[in-house]
Design a protein around this motif. Structure first.
Motif, mmCIF file in Angstrom:
data_model
loop_
_atom_site.group_PDB
_atom_site.id
_atom_site.type_symbol
_atom_site.label_atom_id
_atom_site.label_comp_id
_atom_site.label_asym_id
_atom_site.label_seq_id
_atom_site.Cartn_x
_atom_site.Cartn_y
_atom_site.Cartn_z
ATOM 1 N N UNK A 82 -22.019 -20.901 -24.360
ATOM 2 C CA UNK A 82 -22.998 -20.002 -24.974
ATOM 3 C C UNK A 82 -22.449 -19.463 -26.290
ATOM 4 N N UNK A 83 -21.171 -19.103 -26.290
ATOM 5 C CA UNK A 83 -20.545 -18.629 -27.529
ATOM 6 C C UNK A 83 -20.592 -19.709 -28.614
ATOM 7 N N UNK A 84 -20.278 -20.945 -28.238
ATOM 8 C CA UNK A 84 -20.300 -22.049 -29.201
ATOM 9 C C UNK A 84 -21.719 -22.248 -29.729
ATOM 10 N N UNK A 85 -22.695 -22.221 -28.825
ATOM 11 C CA UNK A 85 -24.091 -22.396 -29.239
ATOM 12 C C UNK A 85 -24.542 -21.327 -30.211
ATOM 13 N N UNK A 86 -24.164 -20.085 -29.939
ATOM 14 C CA UNK A 86 -24.525 -18.998 -30.850
ATOM 15 C C UNK A 86 -23.819 -19.162 -32.194
ATOM 16 N N UNK A 87 -22.558 -19.561 -32.128
ATOM 17 C CA UNK A 87 -21.781 -19.754 -33.358
ATOM 18 C C UNK A 87 -22.399 -20.840 -34.235
ATOM 19 N N UNK A 88 -22.891 -21.895 -33.610
ATOM 20 C CA UNK A 88 -23.487 -22.995 -34.356
ATOM 21 C C UNK A 88 -24.963 -22.778 -34.651
ATOM 22 N N UNK A 89 -25.543 -21.723 -34.067
ATOM 23 C CA UNK A 89 -26.967 -21.469 -34.263
ATOM 24 C C UNK A 89 -27.826 -22.546 -33.642
ATOM 25 N N UNK A 90 -27.333 -23.109 -32.558
ATOM 26 C CA UNK A 90 -28.040 -24.211 -31.906
ATOM 27 C C UNK A 90 -29.198 -23.694 -31.072
#
Length: 115
Positions: A82-90
């Motif tokens: 979830x953190x990665x997704x938010x960071x990438x704006x996915x």
């Protein structure tokens, strides 16, 4: 430059596989609990000693603990993704499936939660 379409596609795939993994762990826990109940019931209803199969029961209980530990680690993986997704704006990585259900290929699958 990040290809946002690729990020979205991979995010959707990861989300699908993650939810399937979480559901599989829940299913394994349910099956282990059923096996434990069946084993104890068989011992109780058969003319065997009170501690017959005790080592097998202890090993099954240990496997249940290991599965719960695996469930905790998958929950941590979920949080990090979830953190990665938010960071990438996915847009492809969603938060979590609705409580008690799993969306797979557009079909809601009801999960039984062992309490």
């Amino acid at each position: 430059m990040i290809n946002s379409n690729l990020v979205t596609v991979h995010g959707i795939r990861i989300t699908r596989d993650l939810h399937e993994t979480e559901a599989a762990i829940d299913e394994a826990l349910i099956r282990q609990a059923n096996l434990l109940a069946t084993m104890v019931r068989a011992r109780r209803e058969s003319p065997v000693g009170a501690f017959t199969g005790q080592e097998a029961l202890l090993r099954l209980a240990a496997s249940q603990k290991a599965m719960l530990d695996a469930s905790n680690e998958i929950a941590r993986v979920h949080g990090k993704l979830l953190d990665v997704g938010r960071e990438l704006g996915s847009g492809g990585v969603d938060d979590c499936p609705p409580k008690g259900s799993l969306e797979t290929a557009g079909n809601a699958v009801t999960l039984v939660r062992a309490a």
